[in-house]
Design a protein around this motif. Structure first.
Motif, PDB file in Angstrom:
ATOM      1  N   SER B 181       0.857  -1.189   0.000  1.00 19.38           N
ATOM      2  CA  SER B 181       0.000   0.000   0.000  1.00 19.38           C
ATOM      3  C   SER B 181       0.894   1.239   0.000  1.00 19.38           C
ATOM      4  CB  SER B 181      -0.889  -0.004   1.238  1.00 19.38           C
ATOM      5  OG  SER B 181      -0.097   0.209   2.388  1.00 19.38           O
ATOM      6  N   MET B 184       2.972   1.620   3.119  1.00 17.90           N
ATOM      7  CA  MET B 184       3.987   0.565   3.213  1.00 17.90           C
ATOM      8  C   MET B 184       5.132   0.833   2.247  1.00 17.90           C
ATOM      9  SD  MET B 184       2.871  -2.488   4.893  1.00 17.90           S
ATOM     10  CE  MET B 184       2.750  -3.839   3.759  1.00 17.90           C
ATOM     11  N   ASP B 211      -2.228   9.547   3.322  1.00 13.87           N
ATOM     12  CA  ASP B 211      -3.357   9.967   4.143  1.00 13.87           C
ATOM     13  C   ASP B 211      -2.869  10.430   5.508  1.00 13.87           C
ATOM     14  OD1 ASP B 211      -5.656   9.681   2.577  1.00 13.87           O
ATOM     15  OD2 ASP B 211      -5.415   7.517   2.669  1.00 13.87           O
ATOM     16  N   VAL B 212      -3.698  11.208   6.170  1.00 11.78           N
ATOM     17  CA  VAL B 212      -3.254  11.872   7.395  1.00 11.78           C
ATOM     18  C   VAL B 212      -2.892  10.881   8.512  1.00 11.78           C
ATOM     19  CG1 VAL B 212      -5.646  12.390   7.981  1.00 11.78           C
ATOM     20  CG2 VAL B 212      -3.856  13.606   9.104  1.00 11.78           C
ATOM     21  N   THR B 213      -3.612   9.771   8.620  1.00 11.35           N
ATOM     22  CA  THR B 213      -3.258   8.821   9.685  1.00 11.35           C
ATOM     23  C   THR B 213      -1.938   8.126   9.369  1.00 11.35           C
ATOM     24  OG1 THR B 213      -4.604   7.081   8.680  1.00 11.35           O
ATOM     25  CG2 THR B 213      -5.639   8.384  10.386  1.00 11.35           C
ATOM     26  N   GLN B 215       0.372   9.499   7.467  1.00 12.97           N
ATOM     27  CA  GLN B 215       1.363  10.566   7.600  1.00 12.97           C
ATOM     28  C   GLN B 215       1.883  10.634   9.031  1.00 12.97           C
ATOM     29  OE1 GLN B 215       1.187  14.651   5.877  1.00 12.97           O
ATOM     30  NE2 GLN B 215       0.354  15.184   7.846  1.00 12.97           N
ATOM     31  N   ALA B 216       0.965  10.540   9.982  1.00  8.97           N
ATOM     32  CA  ALA B 216       1.367  10.597  11.388  1.00  8.97           C
ATOM     33  C   ALA B 216       2.313   9.440  11.712  1.00  8.97           C
ATOM     34  CB  ALA B 216       0.131  10.550  12.283  1.00  8.97           C
ATOM     35  N   GLN B 217       2.027   8.263  11.176  1.00 10.51           N
ATOM     36  CA  GLN B 217       2.901   7.112  11.416  1.00 10.51           C
ATOM     37  C   GLN B 217       4.298   7.355  10.842  1.00 10.51           C
ATOM     38  OE1 GLN B 217       0.967   3.870   9.413  1.00 10.51           O
ATOM     39  NE2 GLN B 217      -0.787   3.801  10.793  1.00 10.51           N
ATOM     40  N   LEU B 219       5.787  10.250  10.060  1.00 10.90           N
ATOM     41  CA  LEU B 219       6.516  11.314  10.756  1.00 10.90           C
ATOM     42  C   LEU B 219       7.114  10.789  12.061  1.00 10.90           C
ATOM     43  CD1 LEU B 219       4.225  14.440  10.233  1.00 10.90           C
ATOM     44  CD2 LEU B 219       6.271  13.793   8.970  1.00 10.90           C
ATOM     45  N   ASP B 220       6.343   9.979  12.776  1.00  9.89           N
ATOM     46  CA  ASP B 220       6.858   9.366  14.005  1.00  9.89           C
ATOM     47  C   ASP B 220       8.059   8.484  13.703  1.00  9.89           C
ATOM     48  OD1 ASP B 220       5.031  10.549  15.567  1.00  9.89           O
ATOM     49  OD2 ASP B 220       4.271   8.703  16.480  1.00  9.89           O
ATOM     50  N   ARG B 223      11.153  10.513  13.001  1.00  8.35           N
ATOM     51  CA  ARG B 223      11.670  11.067  14.259  1.00  8.35           C
ATOM     52  C   ARG B 223      12.420   9.991  15.057  1.00  8.35           C
ATOM     53  NH1 ARG B 223       7.266  14.230  17.216  1.00  8.35           N
ATOM     54  NH2 ARG B 223       6.622  13.586  15.241  1.00  8.35           N
ATOM     55  N   GLY B 241       2.432  22.550   8.991  1.00  8.01           N
ATOM     56  CA  GLY B 241       2.062  21.663  10.089  1.00  8.01           C
ATOM     57  C   GLY B 241       3.088  20.559  10.259  1.00  8.01           C
ATOM     58  N   ALA B 244       6.218  21.967  11.785  1.00  9.21           N
ATOM     59  CA  ALA B 244       6.097  22.213  13.223  1.00  9.21           C
ATOM     60  C   ALA B 244       6.208  20.911  14.009  1.00  9.21           C
ATOM     61  CB  ALA B 244       4.768  22.903  13.527  1.00  9.21           C
ATOM     62  N   GLU B 245       5.796  19.810  13.403  1.00  2.92           N
ATOM     63  CA  GLU B 245       5.893  18.515  14.067  1.00  2.92           C
ATOM     64  C   GLU B 245       7.337  18.070  14.246  1.00  2.92           C
ATOM     65  OE1 GLU B 245       3.697  15.916  14.970  1.00  2.92           O
ATOM     66  OE2 GLU B 245       2.071  17.374  14.880  1.00  2.92           O
TER      67      GLU B 245
END
Lengths: 348, 364
Positions: B181, B184, B211-213, B215-217, B219-220, B223, B241, B244-245
């Protein structure tokens, strides 16, 4: 197969609705083998209900593959539904034939995501924006050229650019050309599929402001399809959140954003990056694991249960209906957030 | 900006008072000759970055952010001579750990790619070869830089896929990119980029297609991996945004130049350039009461063939008139407004602070 015209509903509630969607289903068949037999279906939209009021901005938000764009295309009848019903101004349009649809196109128009592929590069701006008049055989007072120039002015373009070609314009200007075209026949409903997601931030704001002004000026009803939760909140009166072909939550924008009730909505909102470094440490983010399951084989019962941190046995066996838990706020969840837990138990 | 000013900027990070920063870009220019004229994609850009830190480069399409990253990676096709086309004309200096890259041969820079610096692209589907399995592509890069046999490399590839959170890496290593996907694939590309433990990671819009969910994965993940590998990360994005993260420092680009450069806290809490104000005002805010109306920036970004004289932002700037014509005539240099925070703008400190406090901040 045209359905007989529906008698116009008399009561006020019905009257104020411009478009009503009931149990809308769209399955795209998957065929395989020599005989092209159907072996399955992509259940893109699977039982969706909502009504859009006149002059309101109704948004559908969700991640890729949730069925939001398919829903938009079913509304405007670019696709024909597998089952269910779409009623526009009291008339059942679900299975209208092409010839019957054409007059309908005057009343409902679409704005597309990509301002590059939605304008014919060989046509001048005048021809593009004037096309609806030609196709519908409408002669506007003062002539087509005058009408087109007025439209260009209305969307903030220079009317003298009538003879230019799309490639001479920037992305934001092209999107304005597309918007001018949709306005040509004074539609009642505009369905915009990701109208600003291809644009730069500074241009995005210009187009969002423009859409707002035009709504006022032309008395428009908007259905906006978007994935950007910040944009959706800014433009919408009411918002529906879709997940795997179903609406999981539907509420007034302010209520949805201040007290989201479906765990998916909560997770979605917690994932939005915010341009504020001070919030970096404080915020509590709900990280959903994995990806959205395939719409070919969606999980049974509650479709979100495979990724939901609150899922229990009932979520795997019984599908939660979309119910109005608090006035004007519909949720499809057995264990809604921001909701008194004892009452949630009674409800089950 | 002078090199000494750059050193000042970097020196606020502990332990680097006099040393050269890990990555240093000095007066970078990337120009493309075309039939219509010279496209000045990057025109005099300087910045610095240390190990373990993240620099966010923000800008709209055509601001030169991706061209900058390709210049660092040595991925521009350079013409054989000044007269030949096509190709990019590059000037300036790029130091990676003290090593100047622009003067080196393509072969020298090629050896650094993968090992010392790696890149994550926006679209993983086009960045991977659809003919080969994901594992094959990771193994290939790893074996070029490390003298190991196939078995060891394969084990390393499985290891990396597991590290970036791909379930069942042992079997997924033999999957083709199309079988993954979007999220992935992006993870697999990150695994590929990190397989040789690079010191510099450039992520060019790493989450824009996601997608935003998801994206959050991602970005984490970036980091976490950064703190694990202590790499320097350049994060290129149009999304404030996302910056800033993740970012420690932020560089705001417009028309190939730096408009504002500073720590993320400074830039988001005390933005100093009218363009930065415009970007912040253009975004609908999720975390604040709903805006009545967005503060859009008027006009459109300039053509890079015909960049406006003086400050490139002046035709769109609401405050240019206050500078008595200087904005149209004199190109503003990046000057410090506070330690570690620089801005290229003709407004005086007093004017700027007054505008920010009374006109911009209340509306954001």
């Amino acid at each position: 197969m045209s359905a007989p015209a529906q008698p116009a509903a008399a009561d006020a509630e019905q009257d104020s609705n411009l478009i009503i969607v009931e149990d809308l289903i769209k399955h795209f068949p998957i065929r395989a083998g020599l005989l092209r037999r159907q072996v399955g279906a992509v259940q893109a939209v699977d039982g969706v209900n909502f009504a859009v009021k006149k002059r309101e901005t109704f948004s559908i938000v969700g991640e890729s593959g949730c069925g939001k764009s398919t829903t938009a295309r079913l509304l405007t009848r670019l696709l024909e539904a597998t089952a269910g019903k779409v009623t526009f101004e009291g008339r059942d349009i679900t299975h209208l034939k092409d010839a019957q649809l054409r007059p309908l196109r005057r009343d409902m128009q679409m704005i597309f995501q990509d301002p590059y592929s939605s304008l014919n590069p060989r046509h001048t701006v005048g021809k593009i924006v004037g096309a609806p008049f030609r196709i519908q055989g409408v002669s506007p007072p003062g002539g087509v050229k005058k009408a087109v120039q007025d439209l260009l002015a209305a969307v903030g373009l220079n009317p003298e650019h009538y003879n230019r070609y799309p490639h001479e314009f920037s992305g934001g200007q092209r999107q304005r050309i597309g918007i001018a075209r949709t306005l040509a026949l004074r539609p009642r409903l505009i369905v915009a599929d990701e109208p600003v997601s291809a644009l730069d931030v500074s241009i995005q704001a210009q187009v969002l402001n423009l859409l707002e002004d035009l709504q006022e000026e032309f008395d428009l009803t908007y259905v906006i399809i978007a994935h950007d939760l910040s944009v959706v909140r800014y433009v919408s009166d009411r918002v529906a959140v879709m997940y795997l072909g179903k609406i999981v939550e539907l509420a007034d924008a302010e209520a949805l954003y201040s007290t989201p009730m479906h765990p998916y909505t909560v997770a979605l909102m917690s994932a939005v990056p915010v341009p504020d470094t001070r919030r970096r440490q404080q915020r509590e983010r709900i990280l959903l694991s994995g990806d959205v399951p395939s719409p070919i084989k969606p999980p049974p019962a509650c479709r979100f249960h495979t990724r939901c941190w609150k899922a229990q046995e009932i979520c795997r066996t019984k599908e939660p209906p979309l119910v109005e838990l608090v006035p004007r706020h519909q949720v499809a969840c057995h264990f809604p957030e921001n909701y008194p837990p004892n009452e949630a138990a009674d409800l089950r | 900006m002078t090199t000494s000013a750059l050193r000042d900027l970097v020196s606020r990070h502990p332990g680097h008072a006099d040393e050269q920063p890990f990555l240093e870009v000095v007066d970078l220019r990337v120009h493309f000759p075309t039939d219509d004229g010279l496209v000045k994609s990057v025109d005099g850009l300087s910045f610095a970055l240390d190990r373990g830190r993240t620099l966010g480069i923000v800008g709209e399409s055509g601001s030169g952010k991706s061209v900058t990253s390709l210049a660092i990676m040595g991925l521009h096709t350079r013409p054989a001579s000044e007269q030949t086309r096509p190709g990019a004309r590059l000037s300036g200096e790029i130091y990676l750990d003290g090593d100047e890259l622009l003067g080196k041969t393509p072969e020298y820079v090629r050896r650094l790619r993968g090992k010392r610096m790696a890149m994550i692209f926006q679209d993983p589907l086009s960045a991977m070869n659809p003919y080969y399995t994901v594992g094959h592509q990771i193994i290939e890069a790893y074996r070029i830089h490390n003298p190991v046999n196939k078995k060891v490399a394969r084990k390393h590839a499985i290891d990396m896929l597991g590290r970036v959170g791909i379930p069942e890496p042992g079997s997924r290593v033999d999957a083709y990119p199309h079988q993954f996907s979007g999220g992935m694939r992006q993870r697999a590309m990150i695994a590929m980029a990190l397989s040789c433990d690079p010191d510099l990671l450039i992520a060019d819009e790493p989450t824009t297609a996601l997608d935003v969910t998801v994206q959050a994965q991602i970005l984490d993940l970036i980091r976490d991996l950064q703190s694990e590998f202590n790499s320097a990360v350049v994060l290129i994005t149009h999304d404030l945004g996302v910056v800033a993260e993740l970012a420690d420092d932020v560089l705001v680009m417009y028309a190939g130049r730096a408009m504002e450069y500073g720590g993320a806290d400074q830039l988001f809490n005390r933005p100093a350039h009218p363009y930065t104000w415009g970007l912040l005002g253009s975004m609908p805010r999720f975390d604040r009461p709903r805006e009545e109306r967005l503060l859009a920036i008027k006009g459109t970004p300039p053509s890079l063939i015909n960049v406006p004289s003086g400050c490139p932002f002046h035709p769109r700037c609401s405050y240019a008139a206050r500078n008595h014509g200087r904005s149209e005539e004199v190109r503003p240099e990046l000057d410090p407004v506070e330690p570690g925070h620089m801005v290229a703008c003709h407004l005086t400190k007093i004017e700027r602070e007054a505008i920010w406090e009374h006109e911009i901040a209340p509306k954001l």
